[in-house]
Design an enzyme around this catalytic site. Structure first.
Site, PDB file in Angstrom:
ATOM      1  N   LYS A 137      72.690   5.762 104.464  1.00  0.00           N
ATOM      2  CA  LYS A 137      71.777   6.357 105.435  1.00  0.00           C
ATOM      3  C   LYS A 137      72.313   6.069 106.836  1.00  0.00           C
ATOM      4  CE  LYS A 137      66.851   7.052 105.624  1.00  0.00           C
ATOM      5  NZ  LYS A 137      65.582   6.874 104.968  1.00  0.00           N
ATOM      6  N   GLU A 162      50.921   8.169  96.236  1.00  0.00           N
ATOM      7  CA  GLU A 162      49.597   8.045  96.842  1.00  0.00           C
ATOM      8  C   GLU A 162      48.499   7.976  95.778  1.00  0.00           C
ATOM      9  OE1 GLU A 162      51.991  10.098  97.900  1.00  0.00           O
ATOM     10  OE2 GLU A 162      52.362   9.490  99.971  1.00  0.00           O
ATOM     11  N   ARG A 183      47.437  14.294  98.436  1.00  0.00           N
ATOM     12  CA  ARG A 183      48.034  14.106  97.108  1.00  0.00           C
ATOM     13  C   ARG A 183      47.093  13.430  96.114  1.00  0.00           C
ATOM     14  NH1 ARG A 183      53.908  13.946  96.644  1.00  0.00           N
ATOM     15  NH2 ARG A 183      54.327  16.075  97.268  1.00  0.00           N
TER      16      ARG A 183
END
Ligand code: TPP
Length: 641
Positions: free
Chosen positions: A283, A366, A394
């Site tokens: 990253k 979630e 969600r």
């Protein structure tokens, strides 16, 4: 900034004639363009720097847009935008009227599927591959998903089906060991093991070959190994988990080695059965500040390239929540904090430092966060689910089925309520008042400022008769005087705060709209119109006593919220009026319209939605004027006579 090669790429087909050397140069130019642009505008930097080579390889090998690439979330696809015809608009990314920060079907024919929320790519790709098969077509379908997004259950639901049906499609797992923060969970450990251990990277055939060389016992061992479930087999078969799910597993391979990608990708993309390629990337690759601190550089504001410095972050509602919760937990051992992969975004990282045992990062899950909280609450703890408003969508069923029906005292802290700005339609938190208000047993609060946020948190922790939610905005605090922890009040449930009475009308405002209501009040006073302002505080239960009093006095009412009108606070007021005082004037609802709002600065978006203080003032003045000229029933009857 010169990017001579990139400047010639108008579509992926332009990559075909480039030599490997040129493609390497192209990668450098893409990084340069991404870093320069994000340094000016802000955006998702580190994720997109990590996928440059993979993007180039996909664009070079695939036949686009005939073949379909589905990027999970879409925040790592800035390079994709650069190579798919949007280079010249790239300087408008995340700006009002400009390119989206994510992928969108209506932005480009190369964006096969839109996103913004995580873990959807594999299921979407499965749908698209199945449609291809049903229609007798023949193109390739590829999902690119990060290891962070692989913590979301939806990804496994899709793998489960694809493996069973053996749908022809590829999944590229872009593994950089990071979600926004460090990745969590056993799956992430499993991927780490695959990458780290040489043992794991040996192929089945290789292992079998070695064992077979041992005279007499060799064959027996191979047979034994084949028959053992779990244990040893798990150790010697790379990607066993994916293989068991019906995928061929290839990897791990270096996602920055362009040559290696060109060697391995064609076989993967042309596979006739489901296949998963495990690609390891870094990253922030190519920008040393981001390589050193990928958490900070996941998504950033404008910065100076040389030093990596950006403007200091002013205090936000998130800080107040994070610090306040950590402090409240000092005094109440039952308080537990839960985040779904957003410890920094929700401010719960402060809690994590101070109360590590009572902190849970469940990954991008979630639904799991909410049901887990329900379990904790069922056993006497005070779980606080800190989830962005948009991501709690969600877990709607979990909020109803696992929490509300059982009246479990789970606390929902919804950050990023209202319009959020540059992240746009997928991230605005403009449905929460509607989707929470409709749930029985639920209490819903909206603070007008950061001090009230603390009072609401305190209230929530002491509210034991059912679930309770408070939602607060993205962005800076208002700078009001803050109460000490010992001065926090338990707000009376369902009671609004009357800030001022008004002769001509009353504005019932929620959250940050209270500030707009006060500004409108001032402007209206200057026009000779006297309106009162109420800080609603509670969207559920409503302050029915107050509304009844105002209705009986025939005071015109205006509700104000940064939520969609459908099902929101104003709708609640009108439902109440219609049910109890059908003769009363309805409340005029000032709320967000029934269409998705794109990205842009929040004040601009509010103005477009007629919710800026100026627009509100004008609307109220015009409405009162119109109402004044409408004859009453008695007047109509008199005129008829
Ligand atoms: C449902 C949902 N929850 C949370 C987020 C916030 N979010 C955006 S990107 C991200 C991390 C994704 O990690 P990964 O897939 O590994 O991609 P990377 O950024 O590491 O490239 C998270 C948690 C989201 N987009 N969607």
């Amino acid at each position: 900034m010169t990017t001579p090669l990139l400047d010639q790429i108008n579509c992926p087909a332009d990559l075909k004639p480039l030599s490997e050397e040129q493609l390497l140069q192209l990668c450098q130019e893409m990084r340069k363009r991404i870093i320069t642009t994000v340094s000016e505008l802000g955006g998702h930097l580190a994720p997109s720097l990590g996928t440059v080579e993979l993007t180039v390889a996909l664009c070079r090998i695939l036949d686009l847009p005939r073949d379909q690439v589905i990027w999970d979330v879409g925040h790592q696809a800035y390079g994709w935008k650069l190579l798919t015809g949007r280079r010249d608009q790239f300087h408008t990314i995340r700006q009002h009227g400009g390119l989206s920060g994510f992928l969108k079907r209506d932005e480009s024919e190369f964006d096969a599927f839109g996103a913004g929320h995580a873990s959807t790519s594999i299921a979407a790709a499965w749908g698209m591959a199945s449609a291809r098969d049903l229609r007798g077509e023949d193109h390739r379908v590829v999902a690119v998903i990060g290891d962070g997004a692989m913590t979301g259950g939806l990804a496994y639901e899709a793998l489960n089906n694809i493996g069973d049906r053996q749908t022809r499609m590829a999944v590229i797992l872009n593994d950089n060991e990071m979600s926004i923060s460090g990745n969590t969970g056993a799956m992430s450990r499993y991927l780490r093991d695959l990458v780290n251990s040489h043992f794991y990277t040996k192929t089945k055939a290789e292992v079998a070959k070695h064992l077979d060389r041992i005279p007499l016992v060799g064959h027996t061992i191979v047979e034994a190994v084949k028959s053992i479930e779990g244990g040893l087999r798990h150790v010697i078969v790379p990607g066993l988990l994916f293989e068991s799910l019906g995928f061929r597993y290839i990897g791990p391979i270096d996602g920055h080695d362009l040559r290696g990608l060109f060697r391995r990708l064609p076989r993967v993309l042309d596979s006739e059965t489901p296949i998963l390629l495990h690609v390891v990337t870094q990253k922030g690759k190519g920008f040393h500040h981001a390589e050193g601190d990928p958490v900070h550089w996941h998504g950033v504001g404008a910065f100076e390239i040389e030093s990596g410095k950006s403007k200091p972050n002013p205090r936000t509602f998130t800080h107040i929540f994070g610090e306040g919760l950590a402090e409240m937990a000092e005094r109440d051992e039952r308080v537990v904090a839960i985040t779904a992969a957003m410890p920094d975004g929700t401010g719960t990282s402060i809690f994590a430092e101070r109360h590590p045992k009572r902190f849970f990062d469940v990954g991008i899950a979630e639904g799991c966060a909410v049901t887990f909280a329900a379990g904790l609450a069922a056993c006497g703890l005070r779980p606080v689910c800190a989830i962005y408003s948009t991501f709690l969508q969600r877990a709607f069923d979990q909020v109803i089925h696992d929490v509300a029906i059982q009246r479990l005292p789970v606390i929902f802290a919804l950050d990023r309520g209202g319009l959020v700005g540059a992240d746009g339609a997928t991230h605005h938190g403009v449905f929460d008042l509607s989707y929470l208000r409709c749930i029985p047993n639920m209490t819903v609060m909206v603070p007008r400022d950061e001090a009230e946020l603390l009072h609401m948190m305190h209230t929530a922790i002491h509210h034991t008769s059912g679930p309770i939610a408070f939602r607060y905005p993205r962005g800076n605090v208002l700078g009001v005087e803050m109460p000490g922890i010992d001065d926090l009040q338990r707000l009376p449930i369902g009671k609004a705060e009357v800030l001022s009475e008004g002769r001509d009308a009353v504005l019932l405002a929620t959250g940050v709209m209270v500030g707009s209501a006060l500004r409108a009040q001032q402007a209206l006073r200057e026009m000779g119109i006297d309106v009162g302002v109420v800080n609603a505080r509670f969207v559920k239960p409503l302050d029915e006593v107050l509304i009844n009093r105002l209705a009986q006095a025939r005071i015109p009412l205006f509700s104000m919220e940064d939520n969609v009108a459908a099902g929101g606070f104003g709708a609640a007021v009108n439902e109440h009026l219609a049910a109890t005082a059908p003769h009363a004037t309805a409340c005029q609802v000032l709320a967000l319209p029934d269409h998705f709002i794109e990205h842009g600065p929040v004040p601009t978006l509010h103005a477009e939605a007629d919710l800026s203080p100026e627009k509100i003032t004008a609307r109220i003045a015009a409405t009162l004027e119109a109402w004044r000229s409408v004859p009453t029933a008695a007047e109509v009857a008199r005129r008829r006579r």
